[in-house]
Design a protein around this motif. Structure first.
Motif, short mmCIF file in Angstrom:
data_model
loop_
_atom_site.label_atom_id
_atom_site.label_comp_id
_atom_site.label_asym_id
_atom_site.label_seq_id
_atom_site.Cartn_x
_atom_site.Cartn_y
_atom_site.Cartn_z
N PRO A 52 0.83 -1.21 0.00
CA PRO A 52 0.00 0.00 0.00
C PRO A 52 0.86 1.25 0.00
O PRO A 52 1.98 1.26 0.52
N ASP A 53 0.33 2.30 -0.57
CA ASP A 53 1.01 3.60 -0.52
C ASP A 53 0.60 4.35 0.73
O ASP A 53 -0.47 4.13 1.29
N GLY A 54 1.47 5.23 1.19
CA GLY A 54 1.14 6.11 2.30
C GLY A 54 1.09 5.44 3.65
O GLY A 54 0.52 6.00 4.59
N ALA A 55 1.69 4.27 3.79
CA ALA A 55 1.63 3.53 5.05
C ALA A 55 3.01 3.16 5.55
O ALA A 55 3.17 2.23 6.33
N ASN A 56 4.02 3.90 5.08
CA ASN A 56 5.41 3.63 5.47
C ASN A 56 5.82 2.20 5.15
O ASN A 56 6.59 1.57 5.88
N ALA A 57 5.30 1.67 4.03
CA ALA A 57 5.55 0.28 3.66
C ALA A 57 6.73 0.11 2.71
O ALA A 57 7.12 -1.02 2.41
N VAL A 58 7.29 1.23 2.23
CA VAL A 58 8.44 1.19 1.33
C VAL A 58 9.58 1.94 2.00
O VAL A 58 9.40 3.06 2.49
N SER A 59 10.75 1.35 2.03
CA SER A 59 11.87 1.93 2.75
C SER A 59 12.55 3.04 1.96
O SER A 59 12.36 3.17 0.74
N ARG A 60 13.37 3.81 2.66
CA ARG A 60 14.19 4.83 1.99
C ARG A 60 15.11 4.18 0.96
O ARG A 60 15.27 4.70 -0.15
N GLU A 61 15.71 3.07 1.33
CA GLU A 61 16.64 2.39 0.42
C GLU A 61 15.93 1.95 -0.86
O GLU A 61 16.47 2.13 -1.96
N GLU A 62 14.75 1.39 -0.74
CA GLU A 62 14.00 0.96 -1.92
C GLU A 62 13.59 2.16 -2.76
O GLU A 62 13.66 2.13 -4.00
#
Length: 274
Positions: A52-62
């Motif tokens: 999902p977007d907007g849920a802190n589910a993707v890291s800075r590195e990614e």
């Protein structure tokens, strides 16, 4: 240098459209189409990863790896959607800006959302501190980096235009180069934002807001238009519709779809059999 070219686009008269890519292939496609600059899209990346977007589910590195791949695939300036800066502190937000510049990006946006459904928008003082840290980091770089600050009220069920303007003014004072309030509901709201601030304004097209044209937004004083996840959602919708036709009708009518050879020629400049 791409940073200076991106900054110059915001100084020129009139409006320009920054299309949003979600991988290297779409970056090449949009470059070939003729856009003057590209953005990334947090939703496009999250959905491509099945998250999902907007849920802190993707890291800075990614996020930065994706943005770096997009920047490497085009000669155009690329501005990254850096969500809320990927850090609990202003110092971490500043580090994100420095890492984004190292990844070859010409700019990036930092928003005042939290990613928490129960408390979606940061208090103004906290948000200003984070924008100020991002701006200081951007100014310390050897190459220009265009910092966009986003006020997220309208995306989180807080249709408070006065507070949105107050936030944008504060972010400008903190050092943001471009201001952005995604989800503005109509032309009057866009006009109010544009006239209330002294920085270039980005408006999101293709979302839940008004269906205004490039010319109409330009007439309102908008300097930059982005499309966010609209193109990635369009691609997903087309794929889903084609899949449903296979399952429900047993047909394989994909419409006017280019051949592999044609896609190869567009994306990598080669004509090969596939």
């Amino acid at each position: 240098m791409v940073g200076e070219r991106f900054a110059e686009l915001h100084r020129q008269e009139g409006v320009f459209v920054m299309a949003n890519a979600w991988d290297a292939g779409t970056a090449r496609l949009l470059t070939e189409a003729g856009f003057p600059a590209l953005g990334t899209t947090s939703a496009g990346l999250a959905h491509a990863l099945g998250r999902p977007d907007g849920a802190n589910a993707v890291s800075r590195e990614e996020t930065l790896a994706n943005a770096a791949a997009i920047a490497a695939a085009t000669h155009l300036p690329v501005s990254a959607d850096l969500e809320s800066g990927f850090g609990a502190t202003p110092e971490e937000v500043a580090r994100t800006i420095r890492l984004a510049a190292s990844a070859g990006l010409a700019g990036g946006s930092v928003e005042d959302s939290t990613g928490r459904a129960e408390d979606p928008v940061r208090p103004l003082a906290e948000a200003v501190e984070r924008v100020a840290a991002a701006a200081e980091a951007a100014r310390s770089l050897e190459t220009p980096f265009v910092l966009t600050a986003r006020a997220e009220n309208f995306l989180h069920g807080r249709p408070d235009l006065a507070d949105t303007v107050r936030r944008l003014r504060a972010y400008a004072e903190a050092g943001a180069d471009v201001l952005f309030a995604p989800g503005l509901p109509d032309a009057d709201a866009v006009r109010m934002v544009v006239t209330a601030v002294d920085r270039p304004v980005n408006v999101l097209a293709g979302g839940a807001g008004p269906r205004l044209t490039v010319a109409e937004l330009g007439a309102l004083g908008v300097r930059r238009i982005s499309v966010g996840s609209a193109l990635s959602r369009t691609a997903l919708a087309a794929a889903h519709a084609a899949a449903r036709r296979i399952l429900t009708d047993g047909t394989f009518d994909f419409g006017d779809v280019p051949s592999v050879r044609e896609v190869n020629a567009t994306l990598v400049g080669q004509v090969t059999a596939g």
